[in-house]
Every structure is written in C-alpha cells, then in structure tokens.
Enzyme design. Sequence first.
Site, PDB file in Angstrom:
ATOM      1  N   GLY D 129       1.069  -3.069   7.017  1.00  0.00           N
ATOM      2  CA  GLY D 129      -0.388  -3.021   7.139  1.00  0.00           C
ATOM      3  C   GLY D 129      -0.845  -3.236   8.569  1.00  0.00           C
ATOM      4  N   TYR D 130      -0.741  -2.195   9.364  1.00  0.00           N
ATOM      5  CA  TYR D 130      -1.158  -2.300  10.766  1.00  0.00           C
ATOM      6  C   TYR D 130      -2.425  -1.488  11.016  1.00  0.00           C
ATOM      7  CZ  TYR D 130       3.037  -4.598  12.683  1.00  0.00           C
ATOM      8  OH  TYR D 130       4.007  -5.483  13.014  1.00  0.00           O
ATOM      9  N   SER D 131      -2.271  -0.153  10.938  1.00  0.00           N
ATOM     10  CA  SER D 131      -3.386   0.734  11.302  1.00  0.00           C
ATOM     11  C   SER D 131      -4.574   0.545  10.375  1.00  0.00           C
ATOM     12  CB  SER D 131      -2.945   2.190  11.199  1.00  0.00           C
ATOM     13  OG  SER D 131      -2.125   2.520  12.277  1.00  0.00           O
ATOM     14  N   GLU D 246      11.544  -1.491  16.700  1.00  0.00           N
ATOM     15  CA  GLU D 246      11.519  -0.223  15.979  1.00  0.00           C
ATOM     16  C   GLU D 246      11.914   0.946  16.894  1.00  0.00           C
ATOM     17  OE1 GLU D 246       7.604   0.761  14.627  1.00  0.00           O
ATOM     18  OE2 GLU D 246       8.264   2.544  13.560  1.00  0.00           O
ATOM     19  N   THR D 386       1.333   7.878  19.644  1.00  0.00           N
ATOM     20  CA  THR D 386       1.284   9.319  19.925  1.00  0.00           C
ATOM     21  C   THR D 386       2.066   9.660  21.184  1.00  0.00           C
ATOM     22  OG1 THR D 386      -0.665   9.167  21.324  1.00  0.00           O
ATOM     23  CG2 THR D 386      -1.078   9.470  18.969  1.00  0.00           C
ATOM     24  N   GLU D 388       0.950  11.171  23.599  1.00  0.00           N
ATOM     25  CA  GLU D 388       0.065  10.901  24.740  1.00  0.00           C
ATOM     26  C   GLU D 388       0.186   9.433  25.152  1.00  0.00           C
ATOM     27  OE1 GLU D 388      -0.801  12.614  22.006  1.00  0.00           O
ATOM     28  OE2 GLU D 388      -1.126  14.615  22.847  1.00  0.00           O
TER      29      GLU D 388
END
Lengths: 371, 371, 401, 401
Positions: D129-131, D246, D386, D388
């Site tokens: 549960g991060y984003s 990770e 991402t 980017e």
Amino acid sequence: MNLGYSDEQRLLSESANNLLAARAQKKDARDLWAEMAELGWLAMPLPESHDGLGQGAVDVAILTEAFGRHLASTDYAPRIVLCGGLVAAIGSDAQKAALLPALATGMAKPALAHAEENARHDRAHVATQAARTAGGWRLSGDKIGVLGAAPDRFIVSARIAGSLRDRSGIGLFLVPADARGLRVLSHATVDGGQASRIELKDVELPADALLGANENAFEALDRAVDQAIAAWCAECVGLMEAATAATVDYTKIRIQFGKPLAVNQALRHRIADMSIQCEEGRSMALRAALYADSADAGARARAISGAWAKIAKSARFVAEQAIQLHGGMGVTNELDIGMYLKRVVALEAIVGGADRHLRRHAALSAAARAA
Amino acid sequence: MNLGYSDEQRLLSESANNLLAARAQKKDARDLWAEMAELGWLAMPLPESHDGLGQGAVDVAILTEAFGRHLASTDYAPRIVLCGGLVAAIGSDAQKAALLPALATGMAKPALAHAEENARHDRAHVATQAARTAGGWRLSGDKIGVLGAAPDRFIVSARIAGSLRDRSGIGLFLVPADARGLRVLSHATVDGGQASRIELKDVELPADALLGANENAFEALDRAVDQAIAAWCAECVGLMEAATAATVDYTKIRIQFGKPLAVNQALRHRIADMSIQCEEGRSMALRAALYADSADAGARARAISGAWAKIAKSARFVAEQAIQLHGGMGVTNELDIGMYLKRVVALEAIVGGADRHLRRHAALSAAARAA
Amino acid sequence: MELAFTPDEIAFQNEVRAFLAAHLTPDIKRSHALTPSVFSDPPVGNHWQKLLYAKGWAAPLWPKEYGGAGWTLAQRYIWEVESALAGAPSVTPMGLRMVGPVIMKFGTQAQKDFYLPRILKAEDYWCQGYSEPGSGSDLASLKTRAVRDGDHYVINGSKIWTTHAHYANRMFALVRTSDEGKKQDGISFILIDMDTPGISVRPILTIGGDHEVNQVFFDDVRVPVANRVGAEGQGWSYGKYLLEFERGGAMSSGRLRGALRHVEKIAAHYRDGERPLIEDPAISLRLSQVEIDIDALEMTELRIMSSLQTGQNPGSVSSSLAKLRNSEIKQAITSLAVDVLGEDALVWEPRRPLYELNEPLPLEEDAITALPEYLNGRAYTIFGGTSEVQRDIIAKVVIGL
Amino acid sequence: MELAFTPDEIAFQNEVRAFLAAHLTPDIKRSHALTPSVFSDPPVGNHWQKLLYAKGWAAPLWPKEYGGAGWTLAQRYIWEVESALAGAPSVTPMGLRMVGPVIMKFGTQAQKDFYLPRILKAEDYWCQGYSEPGSGSDLASLKTRAVRDGDHYVINGSKIWTTHAHYANRMFALVRTSDEGKKQDGISFILIDMDTPGISVRPILTIGGDHEVNQVFFDDVRVPVANRVGAEGQGWSYGKYLLEFERGGAMSSGRLRGALRHVEKIAAHYRDGERPLIEDPAISLRLSQVEIDIDALEMTELRIMSSLQTGQNPGSVSSSLAKLRNSEIKQAITSLAVDVLGEDALVWEPRRPLYELNEPLPLEEDAITALPEYLNGRAYTIFGGTSEVQRDIIAKVVIGL
C-alpha cells in the site's frame, strides 16, 4: 566468477591514465611509442617466449581504454594486437624471432594490408593474388586502409587458391616496405592519423615470406581482427566516458538564459542516456575482452560482433550528442570534442559499422540455432 | 496546386466531428451505421451510377480522420472502401446493381475474406482454391482476419490459376454467409471489434459468383487495399491528434511534486515530438489520399506504402507515449487512452507494419530505378 | 484540392528547366558539388547569383518594384526543387533573404536606394552579426556595445559564428545601445562596413576542416548613425522579423531530395563484392526511409505554402517543425553517405577549395565531400536555433504553459 | 578476472537443474506461460513457492537464521537464470523481497517471529500500500491518514495500483501519522490485515484485460498500534530501504533471455509463405539486437554483483540503469512478439485465467499471450519509478546539480 580488476590491473589502469593525462597537459611531444616500449606496454600481449609478457585481452583493454580517454596512440591495436598477434599465432620460429622482440622494443613497425575495395569488411574478400614462382611467390593486387604512419613492412593477405570470398586459400605475406613493385600511397585519416593504399604489381617474394607457411590463414586472421576489435571496444569506452565527462563539465559552466545549461531536464536526460551507454559499453567491452581469447570461435565471434554492434552505435550517439550539447563550439576545431566523433568514424571505417556486425551476429546466431 | 479544403470539405469535417463527439458524450447507442447511411456518408465513395456520390479519397479521409479522433466506426473502410470499391471497380452491372445501392443504404454488410495464414501481408498470397465445376465454381481454403461483425456475404479471393504468390490467376467470389460448406468462426478483436476466420470446404457457387467474370483481379484488389490504407492513414491522424490532445490535457492537470507534469522539459519535448509526428502524419495521409486514385499504379503504391510506413511508426510512438505520459492510469481500462494503441495494433495487423511497407517502398523504388 | 501544377506553373517549370540547361554549366555544378561547407563558397554562389540577376530571378520573393522576380510561392517552390535537383549552387541568404527584407520594411529611402540594388546584383556580400561568445541560444543577452558619439556609434565587442565574414564587405548586426529595461530592449540593428578601421576577423575552422565561420572583433569601430535601420532600441523586433522570415521562407525539401539523389549515385557505384551497394537491403531501406521523410517534409512545406497563399498564418509550430525536420533529415543523409563510403570513410582530405585542386583527389569526386559534410552537418541541429530550442518553442505553443 | 563459474558454482548449477527437472512440471510451466500479467498469478506463484520452501530455497537472500537459503550472489544469479530459462513461475516479491527485509531489519521480535515464517511458507500473501490516487511518482505526497485512538490507528483514505490486493490477506502500507515538518516526515510503515472491517477492494483491469491491480479503500479501519513497524514517522526511510532493495536486488537478464527464447520459438513456427519468420532478415536482426541488449544488461548485473560481493556499493546509477534497461528490453521483446504475430495480432482473447480454459483458444498457446503481454507491459516503464524518474536520478548523480 569474479569481474573485478586485480591489483596489477588497477595499477596498470592508473599509470596509463596518469601518464597520458600528463602528456596531454604538457603537450609532451616526445615519442610515445618509445615510452610505451620502455614501460613494457608493447610487450604486453606478445608471447613470453619472444620477449613478450603474455598478458591477455583484459589487460590490453585497460590500456586501449586509456588511449580512448586521452585520444592517444591509434597505432597500438593495429601494430601490436593485429600484426603481433598474427605473427605470434601462425609465424614460423624464425619469423617470430625476427619480428616479435623488435615489436616489443618498438623497433619494428609493421602494418597489416588486408582490406580491399568492395570488401565491405568481409574478411574473406581477398582479390590480391599470390602466384607460386620458382623462387617463392609473386603478389599482385591493391590494398586500402593500411593503418599507421611509415610502416617498415607489411603483412599482406593474398589469395593462393579459391575464389573471391572463399575462406580457404588465403595466405599472409611479409613484404618489406622497399620491395620492388610495391607502391605506397599514404594519406591523412579522419582521426588525425596516417594510413595508406598500397599497390602490389608483380612483387617477388622468397618462399619464406608466407607467414608460418600457412596457406589457410583465414582463421588466424579472423581471430586477430576480433582481438583488435576487443581492444577498440575498450578504446571506445574510454572515449565515450571522456566525451560525456567533457559534456557534463561544459553544460555546468555554460550559462544560457541566466542558468547553467545543465539545469535543463531535456539535456539532463540526454546526459543520463550518454551515461547509460557508457555503462553498457563498459559491460560489452569487458565481455568482448573476456571472449577474445576463447577457443570457441563461434562464441568469440558472436561476443565480439555483439559488443561492437552495441558500442559502435553507442559511441556514435555519445560523440554526436557531445557535439550537440557543446553547441557552436562543438562543431569547430577549437575544442577537442569533435575528435571523439572523428575517431569513432575512423574505427567504423576500419572495423565496419554497427549494422555490419549486427548482421554477422545474426548470421552466427542462425548458424548456432541450426547446429 | 492547392492543398486547402473546399467549403464542402470543411463542412463535412465539422459535421462528422460534431456528430461523433456528441454521440460519444451522450453515449448514444443508436445504430451509427444507419445514421451514416442517412447522412449519405456510406454513399460517398460509391459511383454515382449506382446511388453513390462519386467522391474521392480526400473526402473519405476527412470522414475516417473523424472516426480515428472519436474511436468510432471501424467498419467503414473494410465495408465501403474495400468491398464497395472492388464491386464498383470490377463488378458486372448485375453485381453492381445488386450490391452498391444496398451498401449506400446500409442494408448490405459484406466483408472481404482475403488474408490467409502465412501470407504476412503479401497480397498475392492466395492458397484458397477455386475449381471450375459444371455449374460454376467450387471453393476450398481458410481465411483469417475477415473484418466486421456478422457479415451477410463475403468477397473471397481464391486462386483460379498459378501458384501460391503469383499475381495472376486470382479471382474474387461473392459468397453468401449461409453458403453450404462455409464455416464462420468469429472472434473479438484487439480494438473492441469483431472479426472472423472462415473455412471454405467445397463451397459450390454459381458461375456468376466470380466478381466481374474477372480471373485476374489482383490489380483491382491491390488498388482497393491501397485505397483502404489511405483511409486508415487519415484515421491514424485523427487518432494521433486525439491521443496527443488528451495527453496535453492530462499533463496540465496532473500535479506531481507540486507542479503540473507539463512543466517538465523532458515531457514537453516528448509532447513536441508527438505533435511533430501528428503534423507529419497529416502531411503523409493527405499525400496518400491524393495518390490513392492515381492511374499510375507504381506511384500510387509507393505513396501509400510510404505514408503507411511513416504513419504506422508515428501512430505507435504517439499512442505508446500517450500511455507513458498518463502514467499508471494509462495502462488501465479506466481511461480510453489505451484504446488508441489497441486500434493502431489492430491496423498494423490488418495492413502490415511499418517494416513491411518500408520494404514494399524500397522494392518499388528499386524497380523504378531499374526502369 | 489539387496536387498537380496549373498550366501556367508547368510553363514556368519548363522555363526554369531551359534556363538551368543553358546556364548551369558542368563547371558551376562541379564547384558547388565539391564544396563540403554548409553554405556555398561565396565566389561560386556570387557567380550564380549574377547569372540569375541577368535573368531577373535573383530575388524570387522580392516585390517587382525592388527588382524582385515577384514570383508566386508555387513558382518559388518550382524553382527551389528544379535548381536543387539540377545541382545548382545556393545563393547566400544573408543579403537577399535576411538583411534585404529588413531594409525593405524598416529602412530609410536612402538605405533602400543604396543597399537593395547592390544586394540584388551581388555587388555587396553580407554577413550577419548576431551571436556572441557567451550568448548562443540566449541571443538577447548580447553585449557588443554601440555608444553614441555625435553622428557615429562607437562599437566595441565581438561577434561569433559569423559566416563568411572573411569574404563579406558588409555586416548587419545587433548591438546594444542601452542597458535600460528588459534585455531585449536597448538593442539596435546596424549596418557596418567591414573595412571600417578597428574590425578584425579571426577564422574558425569547422570540424570538417572548412573555413566558413569567424569571430569578428570590434575595437572602437565608428559607424555612422545613418547606418542604423529603424528606431534605436527596436533592433530586437527587426531581428525577430528576419528570423521568422528565414525559417518560414525555407523550402528545403527540393535540396534534400537532391542530396538524397547524390547518395544514391554514390551507392550505385560503391560495391559490396559484386553487388552495388544500392541493392543492399539495409542501404535500400535507409534510402526509402529518407525518401519518405522528405516526402513528409515536402507535403508539410506545400501545406504551409498553400495556407500562406490563401492569406493564413501557418504559425510558429510550422516553421520550427520545418527547421527541425530539415536539419534531422539532412543529418540522416550525411550519415548514410558516410556509411556508404565504408572503408573509405577513413580517408581525410584537408585541402580547400577542392574544386580548385589540380592534383588527384584521394577518393572519387562524388565521394570526397561525404565525410566533411557529415561532420560540418552536425551544425544543422545547432545553428539557427538548436533542435532543443525548436522543441521548446513547439511545446510552448502546443501546451500553452 | 574470470567469467567462468567455480567448481562449487557448477555443482550448484547442476543441483538447480536437477531440481527444476524434478519439480517444474509441464502443468506449472503451462500455467506460468499462459499468464499474460506482469506478475505471476498468485495461485501459480504460491504453489511454486511451496515447492521451493520444501527444498529450503524459498528465500535466496534471507540469512539462514530466518530460514533463508543463504546463497551467495552468484548462486542466486545461477538460480535466476536457470529457473527463468526453464520457464518457472516467478514468486511474488511482496513478502520475500519487500516487506520481509523491512520486518527483518526494523521489526520487533514478535513481528519477526509471527510474520517471517508465514512469508517463507507462503501462508500469507502480501500486497503493497504505497501509491495513492494523486501521488504517483511523488510518493511522499501520500494522504492516507492513520489517527491514533488508544492502542489502534484509525485509517482513512485510499491506495491504488495495489497488485493482487484482491488475493492478499495482508498489506504493508505507508500512512500519514502527522502533518508536521517535511512531507517525508510523518509517514509510518504499518501492517494491515486485509479482512479488517472497513477495507474494500475495487478491481482495476489493465489494458491487456488482466486483473492484477486494485484500488483499496479504508473507511475507519482500526489497526493495532503493535502492527506499526519501527518508529512512528520513520516510515519513509523504511520504504526507501525497501525500494532500493527491490531495484538493486534485480537479476533480470535471465528472465529476459527466457522471454527472448520464447519469441524465437514463436518466430520459428510462424511463416512468411514457406519461410519460417525467424529466417526473415528484419526479424533475425531484431532478435540479435535484443540478444545483445540482454548480454549488456547481464554483464552490467554481473558487474554490480561482483562489486557487491567484494563489499563495494554499486550506487544508485546502477540500480536505476538496471531498472531502466530491463523495462526497455522487456518492452522491445513484447513488441517483437506482436510483430511476429502479424495478422494474428488482431485476435483478442479476454477470458482469464487462460490456463484454466477448457474450450479451444483462438490462437496457438505459444502465441496467445503476446498481445496482452505487450499491452500490460507498457507498465514496465511506469511502475516502480517511471523511466523519466530513473533518468532524473541518473542525471542528478552524474551531473551533481
């Protein structure tokens, strides 16, 4: 598995880079070749049986990487790795004794004369003819892209048997620079060096001019060229890293619209891509060096062409972008930055471009799948 | 030379876009096909002799561009441009009278069954066999990628003479959907539509099933497919512009690190590249439309494949980048943004990818140089 | 909508072809082909301009009252394509397309009377004094100062990237006449005689080994105030007008097409074993890729032209896009040419001008310029607004933030 | 320097191969191959993990005291390559590689005793549960709030992109326990039972048609304070530790190599007329290009491993580079696979799970996942930071500004 440098290798890397950096800064004009001989660099890959040090492709790569970084000594790979490697691989004892110690001391300056018009880097493309004579051999044909300034002798590939692109029937001949019927047309090269086209018109040679009395020298030649490519891969890594570092420095100093160029995200991402390609190049150059001496010719060839396909493309990208990010200054002779690109262009002319080697890789892969 | 739209064309573009936008907003589920028939859109490229309006490829492109923008009506090009175009081009008077007016009113829903396994977009690849019988023809073979939901009849390409990829000896046959020996296996398509594979097993047809009694229909087929590609080029332009506009809107609204995404120069340059490719795509789609009806088959084919090679690549880039710049939301079915990419993938499956058409362009260029 | 030419346009096309057949001699073509610079060598371009002047074609887009050809855009397009495909030199844009229109629009009657005919007849050769060391893309930060002293400005400072300054007899320059307000204010547009005392020119060699650009130094250079164009402090807007004219006025696809044909020519005589390189799949695909890119740019240019013809404004995205794609395609062509050279890309010929050498060249004439053109051509995406700046401009318009 | 394995490593490689030959049944391989998600289907991965657990190989990098395999990096590398080439499922990283190490490093003894064995044995399935909607790359802006109420936190808010939340029985989450100071402060790391009242899970379908991710809503969800890992307000640093673990822990080249072999397999049975597609020059060049890119990434990963083995820190450029290249190469492979499909890329099969369907598929089993894998795979360059953001990170390190 261990991919770290040994202490000796770290030391070699440091001393090579320090020496070349110091020479560049002092604009030291003393003969680098003589100094390299003194330092034992010329002897490095040559066999211990003939005054060499018997070191492998990884050590050579450490040296050529430093050459790339400092835009130095483009003669090392063609003279030591190619010519030295060929003589060591298939030369007779007499030929080795005559040439290898002299190479190690920097006295001998041979050049490989192999490429021909329309060869397009097909290494089996040899139109130059070697005919048997009573006393030995008679050579006729034209060669291009013979690297190095003022060679004292040539190792000339010539066809003893077979047709144009046959792998069998190719011999390598030792031809002194003053041989009758030999014409040397030297020209400048894009990277600031010298090369020549040579014309052989009925050049008469003794029987022992044929390297190692070997009438099927293609395998040895193919391997020596691959080993030279491994050295050039490493040179490109040095060159890419230097070009990237120069670009980072420039974009941090250069002020546009009140800010350093380097704050622009588009340029930052470009520099990130350049850095990524440097890292990938370093990986592939290392891989090339680790496979360069492999006994498995197919695996070696695939690793070498794979590495070069990757590195040629990356080096061209990095060198072009280094110019782009230097703006107007990049397209002048006032900075060294254009020299990186010129050296990459020269190497692609010598070795073949990324496309050519990707095709070689694909052909070898298809052969491996079929096997 | 005049590359501006006429007043009628501007009006067509406006009304098509307004109608489709309104339908999308109201989630209008009424049959679009019937409405298009009423508006005369189905009749547009059909010949005036048979209730058509006789309009050209530029007008069709105006329509299909609007379809692309609003992700609407993927049936138009295959049904009207391909099937309608083929019947108009080589159908007998009876066949035209039977099919064209019914196409214009939206009553007839034919589908071209041409592609086959292993064809890889070689349009002359026809393995399906048409054998002469006492009463007419017997067809056997398998077809894939037959576009459209629930076709009422098929136009099936089959080989009357010659071998697998010969251009001569191909006929087009009208096959009713309920013909004996015909099996239709319908499946969903990536762009949310329907298509089928069909199997023909000794399908008996009357003599007049052969379109226009033409035993060499390849030229007509090749031209009709090129004309459909011109329509799809325009569809891609609409699609690319919509995907780019959606991306611009999203990156202006989406806040990251306290600022709209759209302030990031790397994203701005990506959006600039998307816009550039939209503009280039518009140019090439226009070029394709202007050449689609050309009498010079070589020039037409080169223009079409050139346009598609450019547009397929651009559309893939734009659709992929639209997803990338939408971040997580882009890879879900919650937004329409993924639909643009799915439609591009479907069109490449139907038409062949950029590579395939670049090769066709190169082959045609080589032929033109040799001539 | 119609891609074909009108009968009048076809008649014009025939006239152009006849003119080229009569006046574009093998010598002129050869001089042009053997110039690996981004620009034509001044003597070559000047000679060609004089021939055009004699025909009344020196200034395609100038109105007839100033001696221009008064062509339609379609005529100019036909001219650009035909002369490029025929291998004609390009005429320097500095007089005809850059300072000329500025003088025409903002100059005094005296300036018009004096300068415009001289530009037209190639009696003057102009260079552009815009960029400075340290300015680059941020042109408005320029520092070369013009201080009023009676009827003269006294100019001190330095300009860089000054194309053909070593050949030009005149320069149009942006100079700072005030430090007040925004940096764009206080810039004036001034015409300078290159033999005025205090001017010195330092050559800068490009990486291809060519002498095209220079640095120009001003050391108390006295220029009459009468040489200022328009109002003091308004130079920036004139300069911008000129830049837009420069970019939007480009019809570059013809010249790209000519360059591609040249590469095809080299690729037809280079061989891989027995096979001409043009038949190599990788090369033929790249040729097609470039051809398609040119097709796209050509259609974009024609669309821009078409909207200009009907009085519409194609906008700044169009001109940035055309500049960007033109430069990228040019670079793709020069890269392809170098790849066609293969082993011969090693060969370096530093002597200039190549077309005046009497000794044999180390490569075929067709091939000798490929390498310096590739190297010099790195400038395409830098000069005249870098590709990065063009993308900034496009993004600004498209995004509106 | 030595690329070859040591005798011990070769012995281990043989042991791995023997294990795979014995336990990786055709059924397991098929279930894995027919899962077009970015992650293995939970039942498939769990089943595999249990087999690994029985062998003592469930947790390659966990120390032996916690039941880990205690492998060297070289052993883990051998394992990754061999199991990927053999077509083994991947085990969910959420427990073993994400929350596990955090609990191990920052958890209480009670937390370690309770959770670690359950992770190891695949008794618990974790989700992350991060984003949050609105956070994205700017993770620290998260708003899900945990308010202290006695021995509990009361949680309100929402998490998004929660992989396998519909399957998981536990979640580790970053929640906001304070608004003071920087936004990174005031974040706590908490372990949540998924069957706690007030939690609801909304499925989100990916563009490939798969159900992998979800949105999770918290409506007055009461979680014991004892479920907090480490100190209140220190969650951000634990989360960062996990992210580094990770990325740096990835050894992805083996799996890429396996995916490429799969494409080669498809390309060998698809034909262009009579010719297998793998003999098509364009396809074979693209296969070689990807192979070379994998070679480069593999060497980079081995170099990173080699420096980790000697105690050096390979730095954040390495982990960003590996993430970036891995995702780009994965996408290149999925694109290539779709191009190999040719006309068949039109065919859409929305039913799931594919490996449980009893009806015939509309395409060959080998080919059926290519299209959803390509589409779902657009996420590779988005999730986990991402491309980017990765480039921003690399630039920051390289440029230092």
